[in-house]
Design an enzyme around this catalytic site. Structure first.
Site, PDB file in Angstrom:
ATOM      1  N   LYS A 206      72.600  90.333  49.411  1.00  0.00           N
ATOM      2  CA  LYS A 206      71.980  91.383  48.592  1.00  0.00           C
ATOM      3  C   LYS A 206      73.062  92.393  48.226  1.00  0.00           C
ATOM      4  O   LYS A 206      73.452  93.215  49.047  1.00  0.00           O
ATOM      5  CB  LYS A 206      70.856  92.089  49.368  1.00  0.00           C
ATOM      6  CG  LYS A 206      69.974  92.934  48.472  1.00  0.00           C
ATOM      7  CD  LYS A 206      69.440  94.180  49.127  1.00  0.00           C
ATOM      8  CE  LYS A 206      70.396  95.312  49.198  1.00  0.00           C
ATOM      9  NZ  LYS A 206      70.945  95.822  47.925  1.00  0.00           N
ATOM     10  N   GLU A 287      78.647  98.057  60.148  1.00  0.00           N
ATOM     11  CA  GLU A 287      79.892  98.824  59.966  1.00  0.00           C
ATOM     12  C   GLU A 287      79.540 100.023  59.088  1.00  0.00           C
ATOM     13  O   GLU A 287      79.089  99.849  57.955  1.00  0.00           O
ATOM     14  CB  GLU A 287      80.960  97.937  59.315  1.00  0.00           C
ATOM     15  CG  GLU A 287      81.328  96.726  60.152  1.00  0.00           C
ATOM     16  CD  GLU A 287      81.913  97.107  61.503  1.00  0.00           C
ATOM     17  OE1 GLU A 287      82.984  97.725  61.540  1.00  0.00           O
ATOM     18  OE2 GLU A 287      81.283  96.784  62.532  1.00  0.00           O
ATOM     19  N   CYS A 321      85.308 104.644  53.491  1.00  0.00           N
ATOM     20  CA  CYS A 321      84.896 105.014  54.847  1.00  0.00           C
ATOM     21  C   CYS A 321      86.094 105.510  55.630  1.00  0.00           C
ATOM     22  O   CYS A 321      85.970 106.258  56.590  1.00  0.00           O
ATOM     23  CB  CYS A 321      84.260 103.815  55.528  1.00  0.00           C
ATOM     24  SG  CYS A 321      85.364 102.399  55.590  1.00  0.00           S
ATOM     25  N   GLU A 417      79.787 113.196  56.779  1.00  0.00           N
ATOM     26  CA  GLU A 417      80.551 112.390  55.815  1.00  0.00           C
ATOM     27  C   GLU A 417      80.157 112.813  54.394  1.00  0.00           C
ATOM     28  O   GLU A 417      79.002 112.727  54.009  1.00  0.00           O
ATOM     29  CB  GLU A 417      80.253 110.895  56.009  1.00  0.00           C
ATOM     30  CG  GLU A 417      81.148 110.028  55.144  1.00  0.00           C
ATOM     31  CD  GLU A 417      80.836 108.538  55.214  1.00  0.00           C
ATOM     32  OE1 GLU A 417      79.651 108.167  55.151  1.00  0.00           O
ATOM     33  OE2 GLU A 417      81.789 107.742  55.320  1.00  0.00           O
TER      34      GLU A 417
END
Ligand SMILES: NC(=O)c1ccc[n+]([C@@H]2O[C@H](COP(=O)([O-])OP(=O)(O)OC[C@H]3O[C@@H](n4cnc5c(N)ncnc54)[C@H](O)[C@@H]3O)[C@@H](O)[C@H]2O)c1
Ligand SMILES: N[C@@H](CCC=O)C(=O)O
Length: 516
Positions: A206, A287, A321, A417
Site C-alpha cells: 500500500k 520504523e 526521519c 518531530e
C-alpha cells in the site's frame, strides 16, 4: 548462483554537461506523461476503480502528475487471497530464482535511473541530487537483499552431536502488508517490499497517497522483471480504510511499516490484538520518526560542523526521519557555529525542484505546510528566530529554511518531530551536558558528533543512544550495506534496513533433528 560482490550504485554528477542534459530530457519526457492513470495490481491483474487518488506536484500545486486507482476493502480482501495463493509456489522456489527477479529489476531501474529521478522531482519535490540518490538506494536494496537471500539459504551452523543429524534453516512467514512513507518514495518502498519478497513471502503493497505514481512505476518494473502473479499486489488506498483493515485481518502474517510514530504505534497495537481465527503472533516492523541531534564540541572543526548541520537540517526540506532538527553546541563555540550556520542558510536557494539550481524545494502538501508553519509560530515563542520563518503556499508549498537560537531542550520544537526545514539551536554547558540534552528525547534514530577529542568521541559511542551514530559527518544519508539503518525507543523496532539481519524479520528458523 555466482554474483559479484555488492557495491553501492554510484550517484550522478550533474555538473557534467552530459548528465545535466540527460536529466533535462528526462524531466521533459516525464512531464509529457503527466495525467496518466495507473491501476491496482491484484493477483497479476490490472484492476481499475471508479474512485481515484490524484497525485499533485507539490511545487505547482494544481499540476496533476497522475491518477491512481483507489482500493476498497473488497480489493484488500481479494489482494490478501491472491497473496496467499501465490505464497506456496513462490516460497518453494530456490532463493536464487527469487533473487534473480530482484537483480533483473535492479538492471531495469539502472537503465531508467534518470526517468525515475524525474518522477521524484515532480511527485515528491526532490531536488535533482536528492531524487537521484533515492533511485540509487532503491537499486542498492534490490542488489543487496538479493545477495542476503542467497546467503541465508546456505546451511546454518549447528554444533555436531554424535548419533544425530541436525540442521537449522530459515523459512518465510507468509502473506504480509507493506506500508511505506512518501519521503523516500522509491527507495523505502522498494526496500520494504523486496526484502520480505526475496525471503519467500508474498505481499500487499500500500503506497503512500502522496507518491502513488512512483509506486506504480515500481510495480511496472517488477512485472517487467518477471515477478509472478500475486507475489506483489499493488493496493493504493486510504491508510485508515485499507491499511487498518489489513493490519487487523486475521490472515495478515506480518506488517512492514515505515512512517510516523502516531501511525506506527496504532499499527503495533492493532496488530498485537488477536482476531477470531488468527493462529499466529503477527510480526510487526515499525520504523518511525526521529528528533535527531548534531552535537558540536569545542574541539570540532567548526566549518565542517556548520556544513553538516545545514545539509542535515535542510536536505529534502528537512523531510527525513534522519534530519538534524536539534543543533546542540557547547557554550565556548555556540555563537560561532550559530553564525556560520545562519550565513550558510541564507545562501540556500529555495525554489522549484525541477530547477537544477534549487537546493530547497517544496514540502510535500498543504497539511505538511500548515503543520510546519504552526511549529514555526510555536518556535517564535520558544527561541530567537535568526533566519527564515516565512512560508509561501501560493504556487506550491515553500518554506524558508529556518533556524531558532537559544531554545530550551524541553521546548516543543526541541521535542516534537517537525518534519520540515526547521532546526533548533540548544546551548550546552559542556560535553556532558550536550550528551544529556541529545538523549533527552523519546526518539533515538540518528545523531552526529563533531569533535576531534578522541575521549569524547569514545564516550559518545557508548552514551549517545541512537541507532545510527555518525562522527564528524552529517546525520543523514545512510548507505545500504554500509550503514544498516534503524532507530531505538520511539523511533521503532530498529530493523536495520540495508543490513545483514534485515531479512530475518520476515523469516522463521526451523531446526530438524534426525536420529542416525
Ligand atoms: N525510521 C525510518 O526509517 C523512517 C524512514 C522514513 C520516514 N520515517 C518517518 O515517516 C514519517 C513521514 O512519513 P509519512 O508522512 O508518510 O508517515 P505516515 O505515518 O503519515 O504514513 C506512512 C504510511 O502509513 C499509511 N497510513 C496512514 N494511516 C494508516 C493507518 N491507519 N493504517 C495503515 N496505514 C496507514 C500512509 O498512507 C503511508 O503509506 C516521519 O515521521 C518520518 O520520520 C521513518
Ligand atoms: N535512510 C535515510 C533516512 C530515511 C528516513 O527518512 C537517511 O539515512 O538519511
Amino acid at each position: 548462483m555466482a554474483v559479484p560482490e555488492f557495491r553501492n550504485e554510484p550517484l550522478t554528477d550533474f555538473s557534467q554537461p552530459a548528465a545535466h542534459q540527460a536529466m533535462t530530457e528526462a524531466l521533459a519526457q516525464v512531464r509529457a506523461q503527466f495525467g496518466r492513470h495507473y491501476p491496482l495490481w491484484i493477483g497479476g491483474r490490472a484492476v481499475d476503480t471508479p474512485e481515484r487518488i490524484v497525485s499533485y506536484n507539490p511545487g505547482r500545486k494544481t499540476e496533476v502528475v497522475g491518477t491512481v486507482a483507489r482500493a476498497t476493502r473488497e480489493h484488500a480482501e481479494q489482494a490478501l487471497a491472491a497473496a496467499w495463493e501465490a505464497f506456496g509456489p513462490w516460497s518453494r522456489l530456490p532463493a536464487s530464482a527469487r533473487a534473480a527477479v530482484l537483480f533483473r529489476a535492479a538492471a531495469i531501474m539502472r537503465r531508467r535511473k534518470l526517468e525515475l529521478a524525474a518522477w521524484e522531482v515532480y511527485e515528491a519535490g526532490k531536488t535533482w541530487p536528492e531524487a537521484d540518490a533515492d533511485v540509487a538506494e532503491a537499486i542498492d536494496f534490490l542488489e543487496y537483499y538479493g545477495r542476503q537471500a542467497l546467503r541465508l539459504a546456505e546451511p546454518q551452523p549447528v554444533t555436531p552431536l554424535a548419533g544425530e543429524f541436525n540442521e537449522t534453516f530459515y523459512i518465510p512467514l507468509g502473506a504480509g502488508l507493506v506500508i511505506p512513507p512518501w519521503n523516500f518514495p522509491l527507495a523505502i518502498l522498494t526496500g520494504t517490499t523486496v526484502g520480505p519478497v526475496v525471503a519467500g513471502n508474498t505481499v500487499i503493497l500500500k503506497p503512500a497517497s502522496n507518491t502513488p505514481v512512483i509506486g506504480a512505476k515500481f510495480m511496472e518494473i517488477m512485472i517487467e522483471a518477471g515477478i509472478p502473479a500475486g507475489v506483489i499486489n499493488f493496493l493504493p488506498g486510504p491508510g485508515p480504510e485499507v491499511g487498518d483493515y489489513l493490519v487487523a485481518h486475521p490472515r495478515t502474517r506480518f506488517v512492514n511499516f515505515t512512517g510516523s510514530m502516531e501511525v506506527g504505534l496504532r499499527i503495533y497495537e492493532q496488530a498485537a490484538r488477536r482476531q477470531p481465527g488468527q493462529i499466529w503472533l503477527k510480526r510487526v516492523v515499525a520504523e518511525m520518526g526521529g528528533k535527531d541531534a548534531i552535537v558540536v564540541d569545542e574541539s570540532a572543526d567548526l566549518e565542517e560542523a556548520a556544513n553538516g548541520i545545514v545539509v542535515s537540517a535542510f536536505g529534502f526540506q528537512g523531510q527525513k526521519c534522519s534530519a538534524c532538527s536539534r543543533a546542540i553546541v557547547v557554550d565556548g563555540v555556540y555563537d560561532e557555529v550559530l553564525q556560520r550556520v545562519v550565513e550558510k542558510t541564507r545562501q540556500l536557494r529555495v525554489g522549484q525542484a525541477d530547477d537544477p539550481a534549487t537546493q530547497v524545494g517544496p514540502v510535500i502538501d498543504q497539511a505538511a505546510f500548515q503543520k510546519i508553519m504552526r511549529y514555526i509560530e510555536i518556535g517564535r515563542g520558544e527561541g530567537r528566530l535568526v533566519v527564515g520563518g516565512q512560508g509561501d503556499d501560493r504556487e506550491g508549498y515553500f518554506i524558508q529554511p529556518t533556524v531558532f537560537a537559544d531554545v530550551d531542550g524541553r521546548a516543543t520544537i526541541a521535542q516534537e518531530e517537525i518534519f520540515g526545514p526547521v532546526v533548533a539551536f540548544i546551548r550546552a554547558r559542556d560535553f556532558d551536558h550536550a550528551l544529556a540534552l541529545a538523549n533527552d528525547t523519546m526518539y533515538g534514530l540518528t545523531g552526529s558528533v563533531y569533535a576531534r577529542d578522541r575521549y569524547k568521541l569514545e564516550r559518545a559511542k557508548h552514551e549517545f543512544h541512537v541507532g545510527n551514530l555518525y562522527f564528524n559527518r552529517k546525520c543523514t544519508g545512510a548507505l545500504v550495506g554500509v550503514h544498516p539503518f534503524g532507530g531505538w525507543n520511539m523511533s521503532g523496532t530498529d530493523a536495520k534496513a540495508g543490513g545483514p539481519d534485515y531479512l530475518l524479520w520476515f523469516m522463521q528458523p526451523k531446526s530438524v533433528s534426525e536420529k542416525l
